[in-house]
Design a protein around this motif. Structure first.
Motif, PDB file in Angstrom:
ATOM      1  N   ALA A  68       0.833  -1.208   0.000  1.00  0.00           N
ATOM      2  CA  ALA A  68       0.000   0.000   0.000  1.00  0.00           C
ATOM      3  C   ALA A  68       0.867   1.257   0.000  1.00  0.00           C
ATOM      4  O   ALA A  68       0.574   2.224  -0.720  1.00  0.00           O
ATOM      5  CB  ALA A  68      -0.928  -0.012   1.216  1.00  0.00           C
ATOM      6  N   GLU A  69       1.940   1.245   0.786  1.00  0.00           N
ATOM      7  CA  GLU A  69       2.843   2.400   0.834  1.00  0.00           C
ATOM      8  C   GLU A  69       3.533   2.612  -0.513  1.00  0.00           C
ATOM      9  O   GLU A  69       3.704   3.753  -0.965  1.00  0.00           O
ATOM     10  CB  GLU A  69       3.881   2.201   1.939  1.00  0.00           C
ATOM     11  CG  GLU A  69       3.295   2.257   3.340  1.00  0.00           C
ATOM     12  CD  GLU A  69       4.256   1.804   4.417  1.00  0.00           C
ATOM     13  OE1 GLU A  69       3.876   1.837   5.602  1.00  0.00           O
ATOM     14  OE2 GLU A  69       5.403   1.413   4.079  1.00  0.00           O
ATOM     15  N   ARG A 123     -13.037  -2.376   5.597  1.00  0.00           N
ATOM     16  CA  ARG A 123     -14.011  -2.490   6.676  1.00  0.00           C
ATOM     17  C   ARG A 123     -13.770  -1.512   7.821  1.00  0.00           C
ATOM     18  O   ARG A 123     -14.719  -1.013   8.437  1.00  0.00           O
ATOM     19  CB  ARG A 123     -14.004  -3.917   7.230  1.00  0.00           C
ATOM     20  CG  ARG A 123     -14.573  -4.934   6.265  1.00  0.00           C
ATOM     21  CD  ARG A 123     -14.471  -6.347   6.803  1.00  0.00           C
ATOM     22  NE  ARG A 123     -15.389  -6.597   7.907  1.00  0.00           N
ATOM     23  CZ  ARG A 123     -16.637  -7.015   7.766  1.00  0.00           C
ATOM     24  NH1 ARG A 123     -17.122  -7.205   6.560  1.00  0.00           N
ATOM     25  NH2 ARG A 123     -17.393  -7.253   8.820  1.00  0.00           N
ATOM     26  N   TYR A 124     -12.502  -1.234   8.120  1.00  0.00           N
ATOM     27  CA  TYR A 124     -12.176  -0.457   9.315  1.00  0.00           C
ATOM     28  C   TYR A 124     -11.325   0.783   9.041  1.00  0.00           C
ATOM     29  O   TYR A 124     -11.041   1.543   9.966  1.00  0.00           O
ATOM     30  CB  TYR A 124     -11.418  -1.336  10.325  1.00  0.00           C
ATOM     31  CG  TYR A 124     -12.207  -2.516  10.811  1.00  0.00           C
ATOM     32  CD1 TYR A 124     -13.132  -2.393  11.847  1.00  0.00           C
ATOM     33  CD2 TYR A 124     -12.049  -3.778  10.226  1.00  0.00           C
ATOM     34  CE1 TYR A 124     -13.859  -3.489  12.300  1.00  0.00           C
ATOM     35  CE2 TYR A 124     -12.774  -4.874  10.667  1.00  0.00           C
ATOM     36  CZ  TYR A 124     -13.680  -4.729  11.699  1.00  0.00           C
ATOM     37  OH  TYR A 124     -14.396  -5.808  12.149  1.00  0.00           O
ATOM     38  N   GLY A 125     -10.922   0.997   7.800  1.00  0.00           N
ATOM     39  CA  GLY A 125     -10.049   2.118   7.510  1.00  0.00           C
ATOM     40  C   GLY A 125      -8.610   1.796   7.865  1.00  0.00           C
ATOM     41  O   GLY A 125      -8.232   0.654   8.087  1.00  0.00           O
ATOM     42  N   ILE A 126      -7.789   2.835   7.932  1.00  0.00           N
ATOM     43  CA  ILE A 126      -6.367   2.668   8.239  1.00  0.00           C
ATOM     44  C   ILE A 126      -5.894   3.927   8.964  1.00  0.00           C
ATOM     45  O   ILE A 126      -6.516   4.984   8.862  1.00  0.00           O
ATOM     46  CB  ILE A 126      -5.548   2.420   6.942  1.00  0.00           C
ATOM     47  CG1 ILE A 126      -4.094   2.064   7.253  1.00  0.00           C
ATOM     48  CG2 ILE A 126      -5.625   3.626   6.021  1.00  0.00           C
ATOM     49  CD1 ILE A 126      -3.895   0.771   7.968  1.00  0.00           C
ATOM     50  N   SER A 200     -12.086   7.829   6.916  1.00  0.00           N
ATOM     51  CA  SER A 200     -11.875   8.994   6.056  1.00  0.00           C
ATOM     52  C   SER A 200     -10.415   9.085   5.608  1.00  0.00           C
ATOM     53  O   SER A 200     -10.119   9.539   4.499  1.00  0.00           O
ATOM     54  CB  SER A 200     -12.297  10.280   6.775  1.00  0.00           C
ATOM     55  OG  SER A 200     -11.420  10.601   7.846  1.00  0.00           O
ATOM     56  N   PHE A 201      -9.490   8.613   6.448  1.00  0.00           N
ATOM     57  CA  PHE A 201      -8.076   8.584   6.075  1.00  0.00           C
ATOM     58  C   PHE A 201      -7.866   7.598   4.921  1.00  0.00           C
ATOM     59  O   PHE A 201      -7.169   7.907   3.947  1.00  0.00           O
ATOM     60  CB  PHE A 201      -7.232   8.195   7.287  1.00  0.00           C
ATOM     61  CG  PHE A 201      -5.748   8.371   7.095  1.00  0.00           C
ATOM     62  CD1 PHE A 201      -5.208   9.610   6.804  1.00  0.00           C
ATOM     63  CD2 PHE A 201      -4.886   7.285   7.219  1.00  0.00           C
ATOM     64  CE1 PHE A 201      -3.837   9.777   6.628  1.00  0.00           C
ATOM     65  CE2 PHE A 201      -3.517   7.430   7.057  1.00  0.00           C
ATOM     66  CZ  PHE A 201      -2.996   8.690   6.766  1.00  0.00           C
ATOM     67  N   ALA A 202      -8.482   6.420   5.024  1.00  0.00           N
ATOM     68  CA  ALA A 202      -8.368   5.433   3.948  1.00  0.00           C
ATOM     69  C   ALA A 202      -8.970   5.963   2.652  1.00  0.00           C
ATOM     70  O   ALA A 202      -8.431   5.746   1.554  1.00  0.00           O
ATOM     71  CB  ALA A 202      -9.058   4.133   4.347  1.00  0.00           C
ATOM     72  N   GLN A 203     -10.085   6.688   2.767  1.00  0.00           N
ATOM     73  CA  GLN A 203     -10.725   7.251   1.576  1.00  0.00           C
ATOM     74  C   GLN A 203      -9.831   8.299   0.923  1.00  0.00           C
ATOM     75  O   GLN A 203      -9.720   8.354  -0.303  1.00  0.00           O
ATOM     76  CB  GLN A 203     -12.076   7.854   1.943  1.00  0.00           C
ATOM     77  CG  GLN A 203     -13.134   6.802   2.271  1.00  0.00           C
ATOM     78  CD  GLN A 203     -14.382   7.406   2.891  1.00  0.00           C
ATOM     79  OE1 GLN A 203     -14.462   8.610   3.145  1.00  0.00           O
ATOM     80  NE2 GLN A 203     -15.374   6.556   3.153  1.00  0.00           N
ATOM     81  N   LEU A 205      -6.572   8.412   1.065  1.00  0.00           N
ATOM     82  CA  LEU A 205      -5.436   7.724   0.458  1.00  0.00           C
ATOM     83  C   LEU A 205      -5.852   6.943  -0.786  1.00  0.00           C
ATOM     84  O   LEU A 205      -5.024   6.663  -1.657  1.00  0.00           O
ATOM     85  CB  LEU A 205      -4.789   6.768   1.468  1.00  0.00           C
ATOM     86  CG  LEU A 205      -4.170   7.409   2.710  1.00  0.00           C
ATOM     87  CD1 LEU A 205      -3.519   6.343   3.580  1.00  0.00           C
ATOM     88  CD2 LEU A 205      -3.150   8.476   2.333  1.00  0.00           C
ATOM     89  N   GLY A 206      -7.110   6.569  -0.860  1.00  0.00           N
ATOM     90  CA  GLY A 206      -7.596   5.849  -2.030  1.00  0.00           C
ATOM     91  C   GLY A 206      -7.198   4.385  -2.067  1.00  0.00           C
ATOM     92  O   GLY A 206      -6.987   3.816  -3.145  1.00  0.00           O
ATOM     93  N   ILE A 207      -7.094   3.754  -0.893  1.00  0.00           N
ATOM     94  CA  ILE A 207      -6.781   2.320  -0.831  1.00  0.00           C
ATOM     95  C   ILE A 207      -8.095   1.551  -0.891  1.00  0.00           C
ATOM     96  O   ILE A 207      -8.917   1.638   0.016  1.00  0.00           O
ATOM     97  CB  ILE A 207      -6.015   1.975   0.458  1.00  0.00           C
ATOM     98  CG1 ILE A 207      -4.716   2.783   0.537  1.00  0.00           C
ATOM     99  CG2 ILE A 207      -5.712   0.477   0.525  1.00  0.00           C
ATOM    100  CD1 ILE A 207      -3.995   2.653   1.865  1.00  0.00           C
ATOM    101  N   ARG A 208      -8.287   0.781  -1.964  1.00  0.00           N
ATOM    102  CA  ARG A 208      -9.549   0.071  -2.184  1.00  0.00           C
ATOM    103  C   ARG A 208      -9.277  -1.395  -2.497  1.00  0.00           C
ATOM    104  O   ARG A 208      -8.458  -1.714  -3.364  1.00  0.00           O
ATOM    105  CB  ARG A 208     -10.323   0.704  -3.340  1.00  0.00           C
ATOM    106  CG  ARG A 208     -10.714   2.157  -3.118  1.00  0.00           C
ATOM    107  CD  ARG A 208     -11.307   2.788  -4.372  1.00  0.00           C
ATOM    108  NE  ARG A 208     -12.492   2.080  -4.838  1.00  0.00           N
ATOM    109  CZ  ARG A 208     -12.528   1.312  -5.932  1.00  0.00           C
ATOM    110  NH1 ARG A 208     -11.441   1.138  -6.658  1.00  0.00           N
ATOM    111  NH2 ARG A 208     -13.643   0.723  -6.291  1.00  0.00           N
ATOM    112  N   ARG A 209     -10.004  -2.257  -1.822  1.00  0.00           N
ATOM    113  CA  ARG A 209      -9.830  -3.695  -2.049  1.00  0.00           C
ATOM    114  C   ARG A 209     -10.111  -4.082  -3.491  1.00  0.00           C
ATOM    115  O   ARG A 209      -9.425  -4.947  -4.066  1.00  0.00           O
ATOM    116  CB  ARG A 209     -10.741  -4.479  -1.096  1.00  0.00           C
ATOM    117  CG  ARG A 209     -10.544  -5.982  -1.139  1.00  0.00           C
ATOM    118  CD  ARG A 209     -11.598  -6.694  -0.316  1.00  0.00           C
ATOM    119  NE  ARG A 209     -11.345  -8.119  -0.188  1.00  0.00           N
ATOM    120  CZ  ARG A 209     -12.233  -9.008   0.246  1.00  0.00           C
ATOM    121  NH1 ARG A 209     -13.453  -8.592   0.593  1.00  0.00           N
ATOM    122  NH2 ARG A 209     -11.929 -10.286   0.336  1.00  0.00           N
ATOM    123  N   ASP A 210     -11.104  -3.455  -4.114  1.00  0.00           N
ATOM    124  CA  ASP A 210     -11.505  -3.818  -5.471  1.00  0.00           C
ATOM    125  C   ASP A 210     -10.405  -3.575  -6.504  1.00  0.00           C
ATOM    126  O   ASP A 210     -10.489  -4.083  -7.629  1.00  0.00           O
ATOM    127  CB  ASP A 210     -12.758  -3.038  -5.880  1.00  0.00           C
ATOM    128  CG  ASP A 210     -14.004  -3.533  -5.175  1.00  0.00           C
ATOM    129  OD1 ASP A 210     -13.954  -4.628  -4.575  1.00  0.00           O
ATOM    130  OD2 ASP A 210     -15.026  -2.821  -5.208  1.00  0.00           O
TER     131      ASP A 210
END
Length: 405
Positions: A68-69, A123-126, A200-203, A205-210
């Motif tokens: 992810a990084e 599910r929980y963000g990061i 909101s932090f995950a959003q 950053l744009g990290i998406r499982r799909d």
């Protein structure tokens, strides 16, 4: 990735990791290559510094967050140090719930698999490492030996209670154990002067499982279908897309050449794996196995010399030619298991022009290459359990076969 002795015992940004080389003297004797490996990096993706999972069987979280990084760097989002233990903590919770739903008839351990990080982020963000380190009481290194035992004992006791029913409060007790060992989860935090929730932090950053696809190459399931790979740590029954062995290698190559890191699950339990020596290979087991193309280079190499150098992990050795049947047999015999999660970050070559892959490990800045090592192409083809890649890195013809848009 379950064997934590393999997985765990053993700060400037590194964008385009330096092309470290083994500079040991190269010598020849009677036509046999007796010197050390010398590697030259050919392709490198952007990465963040090497981390240390220490005494925790959480390599899967370190490799997944490292991916992810790297993705954030590739997309120009900047340098981030994400919390591995945020992922681990929520994975423990999810695993315990699944374990209870199955009445304890499942694997419940420290291990995880390729899809777990993006599943938990969805599910929980990061959160950043500075917000949730998972270290308490002044500890500077992770140690989950007691934690994993406590979680398993507690969950087993709950499942086996005399009433044969689960109360609504058993999860509160589980969270209490996780809070005690890893710390409570923040609902909000401030990062670079801005307030976030984990989601909101995950959003941002744009990290998406799909965006990610997990693949393997097995012959016991039909090609180009998805199935839950039968490994103990695939607790969430995550689907693996099945491709040919050659296509698996091609996906890795194309991904790296396009600048995408590859999350890699592999077996590291055999003598050909030598982290301290900086290489992972599949040496021939006898002189009769030396491929014709290599026979002149290793003329006169005896079976005894091969065994000695394989055990001592010294010198350059010819490697076995890998087939899909060899891969499947090793998997079916438990010779290839889900030992360790790592990050493939580049393509290299040894002094004879043979292809190797540069690997970012999570055992700290140790070994010959300070946290990195080189895995040969035969090792990757033979010992890969699975890979996770960005869907945009998969060649279009393979995506078409898999039905991936």
């Amino acid at each position: 990735m379950k064997k934590y002795l393999l997985c765990g015992v053993l700060c400037a940004l590194l964008i385009g990791v330096a092309g470290a080389k083994n500079t040991s003297k190269q010598t020849k004797e009677d036509g046999k290559d007796t010197g050390a490996y010398v590697f030259a990096d050919k392709v490198l993706v952007p990465v963040t510094p090497v981390k240390d999972q220490a005494k925790s069987g959480t390599c899967w979280s370190f490799s997944g967050t490292a991916m992810a990084e790297s993705e954030l760097l590739r997309r120009g989002k900047g340098v981030y140090d994400l919390s591995e233990m945020w992922i681990v903590r929520h994975t423990y919770l999810e695993k315990a719930i699944k374990y209870a739903r199955l009445h304890g008839k499942a694997n419940f351990s420290e291990g995880g698999t390729l899809d777990d990080v993006v599943y938990i982020v969805d599910r929980y963000g990061i959160v950043p490492e500075t917000v949730y380190s998972g270290l308490k009481d002044g500890a500077s290194r992770h140690s989950h030996e007691e934690l994993s035992v406590a979680l398993k004992a507690y969950t087993d006791a709950v499942i086996g209670n005399p009433s044969k029913r689960l109360s609504a409060s058993w999860i509160d007790g589980l969270n209490g154990i996780l809070d005690a060992y890893l710390g409570p989860c923040p609902e909000k935090f401030v990062y670079d002067g801005k307030e976030y929730t984990p989601k909101s932090f995950a959003q941002e950053l744009g990290i998406r499982r799909d965006d990610y696809v997990v693949l393997t190459a097995m012959t016991h399931h039909p090609l180009y279908t998805a199935f839950p790979l039968e490994i103990p740590d695939n607790w969430n029954w995550s689907p693996f897309y099945n491709v040919t062995m050659e296509e698996l290698g091609r996906i890795v190559d194309v991904s790296l050449r396009k600048g995408y890191a590859v999350n890699w699950a592999s077996d590291v339990s055999e003598n050909g794996f030598g982290f301290r020596e900086g290489r992972a290979i599949v040496p021939v087991e006898s002189a009769a196995e030396i491929p014709p193309a290599d026979s002149a280079r290793w003329k006169g190499l005896t079976d005894d010399e091969i065994r000695k150098r394989t055990l001592l992990k010294t010198g350059v050795l010819p490697e076995r030619q890998i087939t899909p049947e060899m891969r499947q047999q090793a998997f079916d015999r438990y010779e290839t298991t889900d030992d360790h999660g790592m990050l493939l970050v580049g393509i290299a070559a040894d002094q004879h022009g043979r292809k190797f892959y540069k690997v970012k490990n999570s055992w700290g800045e140790t070994g010959l290459y300070k946290g990195y090592f080189y895995a040969s192409e035969p090792f990757l083809l033979y010992k890969t359990v699975g890979i996770q890649v960005h869907r945009e890195a998969i060649p279009q013809d393979i995506k078409d076969k898999l039905g991936i848009r």
